[in-house]
Scaffold this motif. Sequence first.
Motif, PDB file in Angstrom:
ATOM      1  N   LEU A   3       0.860  -1.186   0.000  1.00  0.00           N
ATOM      2  CA  LEU A   3       0.000   0.000   0.000  1.00  0.00           C
ATOM      3  C   LEU A   3       0.892   1.230   0.000  1.00  0.00           C
ATOM      4  O   LEU A   3       2.078   1.150   0.343  1.00  0.00           O
ATOM      5  CB  LEU A   3      -0.883   0.054   1.251  1.00  0.00           C
ATOM      6  N   GLN A   4       0.310   2.357  -0.324  1.00  0.00           N
ATOM      7  CA  GLN A   4       0.975   3.637  -0.167  1.00  0.00           C
ATOM      8  C   GLN A   4       0.253   4.433   0.917  1.00  0.00           C
ATOM      9  O   GLN A   4      -0.962   4.281   1.104  1.00  0.00           O
ATOM     10  CB  GLN A   4       0.959   4.424  -1.480  1.00  0.00           C
ATOM     11  N   PRO A   5       0.969   5.274   1.670  1.00  0.00           N
ATOM     12  CA  PRO A   5       0.282   6.137   2.631  1.00  0.00           C
ATOM     13  C   PRO A   5      -0.829   6.922   1.937  1.00  0.00           C
ATOM     14  O   PRO A   5      -0.626   7.496   0.872  1.00  0.00           O
ATOM     15  CB  PRO A   5       1.401   7.065   3.126  1.00  0.00           C
ATOM     16  N   GLY A   6      -2.012   6.909   2.531  1.00  0.00           N
ATOM     17  CA  GLY A   6      -3.164   7.571   1.938  1.00  0.00           C
ATOM     18  C   GLY A   6      -4.115   6.624   1.238  1.00  0.00           C
ATOM     19  O   GLY A   6      -5.261   6.990   0.956  1.00  0.00           O
ATOM     20  N   ASP A   7      -3.665   5.391   0.932  1.00  0.00           N
ATOM     21  CA  ASP A   7      -4.560   4.392   0.352  1.00  0.00           C
ATOM     22  C   ASP A   7      -5.575   3.931   1.403  1.00  0.00           C
ATOM     23  O   ASP A   7      -5.308   3.969   2.609  1.00  0.00           O
ATOM     24  CB  ASP A   7      -3.774   3.168  -0.130  1.00  0.00           C
ATOM     25  N   PHE A   8      -6.724   3.450   0.928  1.00  0.00           N
ATOM     26  CA  PHE A   8      -7.690   2.856   1.850  1.00  0.00           C
ATOM     27  C   PHE A   8      -7.088   1.620   2.508  1.00  0.00           C
ATOM     28  O   PHE A   8      -6.429   0.804   1.847  1.00  0.00           O
ATOM     29  CB  PHE A   8      -8.971   2.465   1.110  1.00  0.00           C
ATOM     30  N   LEU A   9      -7.311   1.480   3.799  1.00  0.00           N
ATOM     31  CA  LEU A   9      -6.831   0.299   4.502  1.00  0.00           C
ATOM     32  C   LEU A   9      -7.610  -0.928   4.039  1.00  0.00           C
ATOM     33  O   LEU A   9      -8.803  -0.849   3.738  1.00  0.00           O
ATOM     34  CB  LEU A   9      -6.980   0.486   6.011  1.00  0.00           C
ATOM     35  N   PRO A  10      -6.958  -2.087   3.980  1.00  0.00           N
ATOM     36  CA  PRO A  10      -7.608  -3.286   3.439  1.00  0.00           C
ATOM     37  C   PRO A  10      -8.654  -3.857   4.382  1.00  0.00           C
ATOM     38  O   PRO A  10      -8.555  -3.731   5.605  1.00  0.00           O
ATOM     39  CB  PRO A  10      -6.441  -4.257   3.256  1.00  0.00           C
ATOM     40  N   GLU A  11      -9.631  -4.519   3.785  1.00  0.00           N
ATOM     41  CA  GLU A  11     -10.671  -5.201   4.552  1.00  0.00           C
ATOM     42  C   GLU A  11     -10.665  -6.700   4.288  1.00  0.00           C
ATOM     43  O   GLU A  11     -11.511  -7.431   4.797  1.00  0.00           O
ATOM     44  CB  GLU A  11     -12.032  -4.591   4.226  1.00  0.00           C
ATOM     45  N   THR A  12      -9.703  -7.152   3.482  1.00  0.00           N
ATOM     46  CA  THR A  12      -9.483  -8.575   3.232  1.00  0.00           C
ATOM     47  C   THR A  12      -7.996  -8.860   3.404  1.00  0.00           C
ATOM     48  O   THR A  12      -7.164  -7.952   3.296  1.00  0.00           O
ATOM     49  CB  THR A  12      -9.925  -8.974   1.813  1.00  0.00           C
ATOM     50  N   PRO A  13      -7.618 -10.113   3.655  1.00  0.00           N
ATOM     51  CA  PRO A  13      -6.208 -10.445   3.881  1.00  0.00           C
ATOM     52  C   PRO A  13      -5.364 -10.245   2.623  1.00  0.00           C
ATOM     53  O   PRO A  13      -5.887 -10.160   1.510  1.00  0.00           O
ATOM     54  CB  PRO A  13      -6.251 -11.931   4.274  1.00  0.00           C
ATOM     55  N   PRO A  14      -4.041 -10.181   2.785  1.00  0.00           N
ATOM     56  CA  PRO A  14      -3.156 -10.073   1.620  1.00  0.00           C
ATOM     57  C   PRO A  14      -3.257 -11.314   0.737  1.00  0.00           C
ATOM     58  O   PRO A  14      -3.087 -12.440   1.213  1.00  0.00           O
ATOM     59  CB  PRO A  14      -1.759  -9.931   2.242  1.00  0.00           C
ATOM     60  N   ARG A  15      -3.518 -11.084  -0.535  1.00  0.00           N
ATOM     61  CA  ARG A  15      -3.686 -12.192  -1.474  1.00  0.00           C
ATOM     62  C   ARG A  15      -2.959 -11.877  -2.781  1.00  0.00           C
ATOM     63  O   ARG A  15      -1.780 -12.143  -2.908  1.00  0.00           O
ATOM     64  CB  ARG A  15      -5.179 -12.460  -1.710  1.00  0.00           C
ATOM     65  N   ASP A  16      -3.684 -11.283  -3.725  1.00  0.00           N
ATOM     66  CA  ASP A  16      -3.122 -11.073  -5.061  1.00  0.00           C
ATOM     67  C   ASP A  16      -2.625  -9.654  -5.303  1.00  0.00           C
ATOM     68  O   ASP A  16      -2.281  -9.307  -6.435  1.00  0.00           O
ATOM     69  CB  ASP A  16      -4.165 -11.441  -6.121  1.00  0.00           C
ATOM     70  N   GLU A  17      -2.592  -8.823  -4.267  1.00  0.00           N
ATOM     71  CA  GLU A  17      -2.013  -7.486  -4.411  1.00  0.00           C
ATOM     72  C   GLU A  17      -0.528  -7.636  -4.767  1.00  0.00           C
ATOM     73  O   GLU A  17       0.153  -8.508  -4.227  1.00  0.00           O
ATOM     74  CB  GLU A  17      -2.163  -6.693  -3.112  1.00  0.00           C
ATOM     75  N   THR A  18      -0.033  -6.804  -5.639  1.00  0.00           N
ATOM     76  CA  THR A  18       1.331  -7.000  -6.138  1.00  0.00           C
ATOM     77  C   THR A  18       2.259  -5.850  -5.772  1.00  0.00           C
ATOM     78  O   THR A  18       1.824  -4.721  -5.538  1.00  0.00           O
ATOM     79  CB  THR A  18       1.340  -7.170  -7.667  1.00  0.00           C
ATOM     80  N   PHE A  19       3.543  -6.176  -5.733  1.00  0.00           N
ATOM     81  CA  PHE A  19       4.589  -5.171  -5.555  1.00  0.00           C
ATOM     82  C   PHE A  19       5.849  -5.685  -6.232  1.00  0.00           C
ATOM     83  O   PHE A  19       5.979  -6.874  -6.538  1.00  0.00           O
ATOM     84  CB  PHE A  19       4.835  -4.870  -4.072  1.00  0.00           C
ATOM     85  N   ASP A  20       6.781  -4.781  -6.471  1.00  0.00           N
ATOM     86  CA  ASP A  20       8.016  -5.130  -7.165  1.00  0.00           C
ATOM     87  C   ASP A  20       9.134  -5.441  -6.183  1.00  0.00           C
ATOM     88  O   ASP A  20       9.298  -4.753  -5.166  1.00  0.00           O
ATOM     89  CB  ASP A  20       8.468  -3.981  -8.072  1.00  0.00           C
ATOM     90  N   ILE A  21       9.881  -6.489  -6.488  1.00  0.00           N
ATOM     91  CA  ILE A  21      11.176  -6.730  -5.852  1.00  0.00           C
ATOM     92  C   ILE A  21      12.205  -6.330  -6.904  1.00  0.00           C
ATOM     93  O   ILE A  21      12.441  -7.050  -7.876  1.00  0.00           O
ATOM     94  CB  ILE A  21      11.343  -8.200  -5.429  1.00  0.00           C
ATOM     95  N   THR A  22      12.769  -5.172  -6.734  1.00  0.00           N
ATOM     96  CA  THR A  22      13.535  -4.550  -7.821  1.00  0.00           C
ATOM     97  C   THR A  22      14.936  -5.124  -7.995  1.00  0.00           C
ATOM     98  O   THR A  22      15.554  -4.920  -9.038  1.00  0.00           O
ATOM     99  CB  THR A  22      13.650  -3.037  -7.582  1.00  0.00           C
ATOM    100  N   SER A  23      15.447  -5.851  -7.004  1.00  0.00           N
ATOM    101  CA  SER A  23      16.836  -6.323  -7.070  1.00  0.00           C
ATOM    102  C   SER A  23      16.950  -7.653  -7.815  1.00  0.00           C
ATOM    103  O   SER A  23      17.670  -8.558  -7.383  1.00  0.00           O
ATOM    104  CB  SER A  23      17.394  -6.472  -5.655  1.00  0.00           C
TER     105      SER A  23
END
Length: 447
Positions: free
Chosen positions: A150-170
């Motif tokens: 998430l980014q600061p200011g995004d709505f807080l989640p109401e379901t567990p972490p599942r298919d939300e994505t982020f980058d591992i840049t290294s």
Amino acid sequence: MYLAASQNENGGFAQNFWIDGKPYWFGLQLDEIAYPLLLVRQLQRVGAMRGFNPSSLVTRAARFLVLNGPVTGQERWEEAAGLSPSTLAAIIAGLISAASYLREEEDETSAVFLEDYADWMEGNIDLWTATDQGALVEGENRHYVRIFPLQPGDFLPETPPRDETFDITSQEPGTRKNFRAKEVFDGGFLEFVRYGIRAADAPLVKASVRVMDKVLKSDTPRGTCFWRYNGDGYGQRHDGSPYHDHWGIGRPWPLLGGERGHYEIAASGDAGKYIKSLEGFASTAGLLPEQIWDAESIPDAYMETGRSTGAARPLAWAHAEYIKLLRSKRDGKVFDRVDEAAARYVEGKIKPRRNLLLWGRNFPSRTIVTGTTLRIICGAPFMLRSSPNAWKSRRDISSTSTALGVHYCDIEAPAEGEKLEWTMFYPEKGTWEGRNYEIVGREDEKA
């Protein structure tokens, strides 16, 4: 005193800074704001302030956390934004420590306010940071993850972490960089146990330890330690050449074996294996490395299995973890444990508040459980103008001020399916917010 002198005016701290306090990097790492609160409480408990009054440091840091948490711009690996188990643990423990400090300073009102905030966070950590779709280890569907992106200011989640994505840049160029939250695991959840926020024998904790030992553990001839997280690319490459051009292969970190050892102590187990491992990874001069080489030795590249890679040595963090592990083993309990947190969240001696949802611009929510209280917070005095019926009627409430410099209004949650709308007026500036906010009532699934 050094931390107080280096603290930003808004209560935060630079991501890192030179010895003279001049900032170097400017990333937002909320755990770094919380750690001084833990230190102050430890010093207060043993009477080691020596005439120094840290109240300004405490109130400003606590204010910063309340207004800017719980989503961190960077977790402890300085790579990803979101809801991080280790960061959340530090914030909760830090706020409980600040509350205990302020209570001894006879500021009961501020202490209760911070405890309310910590209780709200603690009541959501399993939702925010534990997936129910785990597939890393057969039979372990529910376990903590590295981060809910998430980014600061995004709505807080109401379901567990599942298919939300982020980058591992290294990652090596041309290989996969984008990962789902449920796929990436690290041992940061152990901080919940370290600080007394979760019991060592809690089912979710035990399941996550099993995943940790299967996914992250590395056994070498010199001892056992752990990778930061699966998919890590920060470390020496296959041929022993250094991490450069922003990619490599993550290698095990001895200090993480120390964290695993602290869990053993909390679980009434034997941490001796992890103490010996840390000692085995040290150089002949007694220096502990950031990372060790976990593959076959490559003499031409000066890589020996179980020995330091080209990463930092000494790593002061690893030395501190080793010293604390020795102390914890001697005491028979985790040195960093926050007793006031354990009394609330593990031992049942103090009942946490469970009927409150915190709302701020940096952490809005879409819905709220009917029958609970919505607490809207801000860094300046305000008048809340709200309506439960699309502005057919309205209600004005002046905010309550705290000694922390945080201002808030409490308002009853709307009925299930109904919408509460509001805006804010700032009397000091004579200006309105310039937009409306809303939240919808829902039933309590837990009930």
